[in-house]
Design an enzyme around this catalytic site. Structure first.
Site, PDB file in Angstrom:
ATOM      1  N   GLU A 101       5.439   4.684   3.714  1.00 24.78           N
ATOM      2  CA  GLU A 101       5.477   5.922   3.728  1.00 24.78           C
ATOM      3  C   GLU A 101       5.720   6.314   5.201  1.00 24.78           C
ATOM      4  OE1 GLU A 101       3.961   9.030   0.919  1.00 24.78           O
ATOM      5  OE2 GLU A 101       2.576   9.143   2.678  1.00 24.78           O
ATOM      6  N   HIS A 124       1.051 -18.398  -8.861  1.00 27.55           N
ATOM      7  CA  HIS A 124       1.727 -18.686 -10.323  1.00 27.55           C
ATOM      8  C   HIS A 124       2.448 -17.372 -10.821  1.00 27.55           C
ATOM      9  CE1 HIS A 124      -1.081 -22.067 -10.706  1.00 27.55           C
ATOM     10  NE2 HIS A 124      -1.885 -21.564 -10.061  1.00 27.55           N
ATOM     11  N   LYS A 167       9.910  16.200  -5.624  1.00 30.99           N
ATOM     12  CA  LYS A 167       9.182  17.176  -5.981  1.00 30.99           C
ATOM     13  C   LYS A 167       9.648  18.545  -6.169  1.00 30.99           C
ATOM     14  CE  LYS A 167       5.836  16.868  -2.748  1.00 30.99           C
ATOM     15  NZ  LYS A 167       4.300  17.094  -2.205  1.00 30.99           N
TER      16      LYS A 167
END
Length: 568
Positions: free
Chosen positions: A360, A391, A516
């Site tokens: 960000e 793994h 938004k």
């Protein structure tokens, strides 16, 4: 002569570009054989040991990076941040998260005012309130002690505090203080997150901390209203004043919501969300869980790195070195990603938090002056604790894409385990992998070595490791509250260094706004379609098709429903 508008136009940048070809031709196997070089790439501060000898670099590379830092006016930019200058130019704000952990007698100014007394007024208020909740003098509406806390926030109001909480859970002092208490974080607006957070909790013993600077954040406020309904439906509407508090600056909206304004804890415009864990955003819920004394040690650890960052010469400055190496890896060597690999399960939430802090902050395509960047900036950050990651995605790191790695080890485990008869104890087993993996990445394994081991010819290409994959190692002596604070501040300042060198604004986040605003249009359409039967209009064909399918499949959702809370 005026400084170039872009760092890539400086002689220091061009010098590094020219230097690059020689580095690319040199394998880490060769570089690691130079003991003097390796020794010059090790730094220690306050028993934190940084070894960056497995970077694709030589001492001359580092000197050239220092020249790049000078060309970018790095020291002046660091000083401007500490002096409270409005380095967040697009929002005309200071960037002063360092003030959040400054000692009481410090002076750090924004707009000519020392902000440290304000910080400590809030810290004192948090200490008083958290002490009263923890000792039972502040009780819920039915007279029961408040043992459980749900912190409601999103983004920086969630990821940073969650990281610190997870890291402290198994620290002996912190875990002792937290006995019989529970701290949960509600972030996602998905009702499933609400259901999981309230599952098993009793409203009578639950305190909700609502974190929203403006008290208008859509997701946070919907979740806050949901928990307000959960509390008031069980205990009555007047219970909200005893069971909900706020971290906000919008006192009128806090009061309108039903929270006593005396139970609102302030923070400031000069604190960015992703840098707010040391404000009331993190300190309040963490103090309720672990006690203020533990959290104060965390703040002291962060402050120790703040001092180191502002005063240490670049060649001994851990955040500066880390930031410059990231610039080298991203913008010169062309490695866009970074793996954060803590060999401690307590640090399992470090990578998600730094992912936000880094991506960000530095996910920008223009300079601070608005010029398009002609070079790569920002990193794709991800990670998982060792040995779990081995793994999972280490296969790609060893034999696929080159991804620089941060290996983080802890000398003494928070919770040592010893089993009679085992070759090594559990922590030694973990650390065996911590020490082995960087060498595996650096050296690899050649076809000749495989032939000498009599590996079948057809398997040799599959078992060959090219090596020459850069990493660095950070070794912490312990993982208590103080060291967790140090680790947080190291990564915060590392990100700032990258942004300062790239010449971008690491402290705004306009990229989150467009989605938004478009969601507002969709929200209006969903309401209109459900309540008034309005057709889906004003969207492109793809979005219109998806919305129509969604509305058709949820046609049984009532237009004006009565309240329904999760039943889990």
């Amino acid at each position: 002569m005026a400084s170039p508008a872009l760092i890539s136009e400086t002689e220091a940048w061009k010098d590094l570009k020219a230097h690059l070809e020689g580095i690319k031709r040199t394998h880490l196997r060769e570089l690691m054989g130079d003991t003097e070089r390796c020794q010059s790439m090790m730094v220690e501060f306050d028993n934190i040991f940084l070894d960056y000898s497995r970077q694709q670099a030589i001492p001359d590379t580092i000197k050239k990076l220092y020249k790049l830092a000078d060309a970018a006016h790095l020291k002046q930019k660091i000083d401007r941040m500490y002096n409270g200058d409005h380095i967040n130019s697009t929002e005309n704000r200071s960037v002063l998260h360092v003030a959040l952990r400054a000692p009481r007698d410090s002076a750090i100014c924004s707009d000519g005012k020392n902000v440290v007394p304000d910080v400590w007024n809030v810290l004192d208020k948090i200490k008083d309130f958290s002490d009263r909740v923890r000792n039972g003098s502040w009780i819920g509406a039915t007279g029961k002690e408040l043992k459980d806390v749900i912190a409601v926030g999103i983004g920086g109001s969630f990821l940073g505090p969650l990281f610190v909480h997870t890291a402290l859970q198994t620290d002996p002092e912190a875990s002792k203080n937290a006995r019989g208490r529970e701290l949960r974080f509600l972030a996602n607006v998905d009702p499933i997150d609400v259901a999981r957070n309230i599952s098993g909790l009793n409203p009578e013993t639950t305190l909700v901390v609502v974190v929203s600077k403006t008290f208008t954040t859509a997701e946070t406020m919907l979740n806050a209203r949901t928990l307000r309904e959960w509390i008031s439906s069980a205990l009555g509407p007047t219970a909200v004043a005893k069971h909900m508090v706020a971290v906000s600056t919008n006192i009128p909206l806090v009061e309108k919501f039903g929270i006593d304004p005396n139970n609102a804890f302030a923070f400031w415009d000069w604190v960015g969300g992703r840098y707010s864990v040391c404000s009331a955003v993190g300190v309040l819920p963490l103090s309720l869980q672990y006690g203020f004394a533990v959290v104060e040690k965390f703040l002291q650890g962060a402050h120790s790195i703040d001092q180191h960052f502002s005063s240490a010469p670049f060649e001994k400055n851990i955040p500066v070195l880390l930031g410059l190496l990231s610039v080298w890896n991203v913008s010169f060597l062309g490695y866009p990603a970074r793996a954060i690999l803590p060999y401690s399960q307590a640090l399992e939430k470090l990578a998600p938090h730094i992912q936000q802090v880094s991506m960000e902050s530095n996910g920008k395509g223009v300079s601070i002056d608005g010029l398009p960047l002609p070079f790569e900036s920002g990193e794709i950050d991800f990670g998982e604790p060792g040995t779990n990651g081995q793994h999972s995605f280490y296969q790609l790191i060893h034999q696929g894409r080159v991804i620089p790695c941060d290996f983080i080890g802890v000398v003494k485990s928070q919770q040592p385990v010893y089993l009679k008869g085992e070759v090594v104890n559990n922590h030694d087993e973990l650390m065996s992998n911590f020490f082995a993996q960087p060498d595996a990445l650096a050296y690899g394994k050649t076809p000749e070595q495989l032939k000498n081991e009599n590996v079948a010819e057809h398997l040799i290409p599959h078992k060959t490791f090219t090596g020459n994959r850069p990493s660095l190692s950070i070794l912490l002596p312990t993982l208590d509250a103080y060291r967790i604070g140090q680790l947080l501040a190291i990564y915060e300042h590392r990100v700032a260094v990258q942004g300062f060198v790239w010449g971008i604004n690491s402290f705004d986040q306009w990229g989150v706004e467009l989605g938004k605003s478009l969601a507002t249009q969709v929200r209006k359409q969903l309401h209109g379609s459900r309540v008034k039967g309005e057709p889906v209009e004003g969207f492109n064909f793809s979005t219109k098709t998806l919305l129509t399918k969604y509305l058709e499949a949820t046609s049984d959702v009532p237009a004006d429903p009565s309240t329904l809370l999760p039943n889990i």
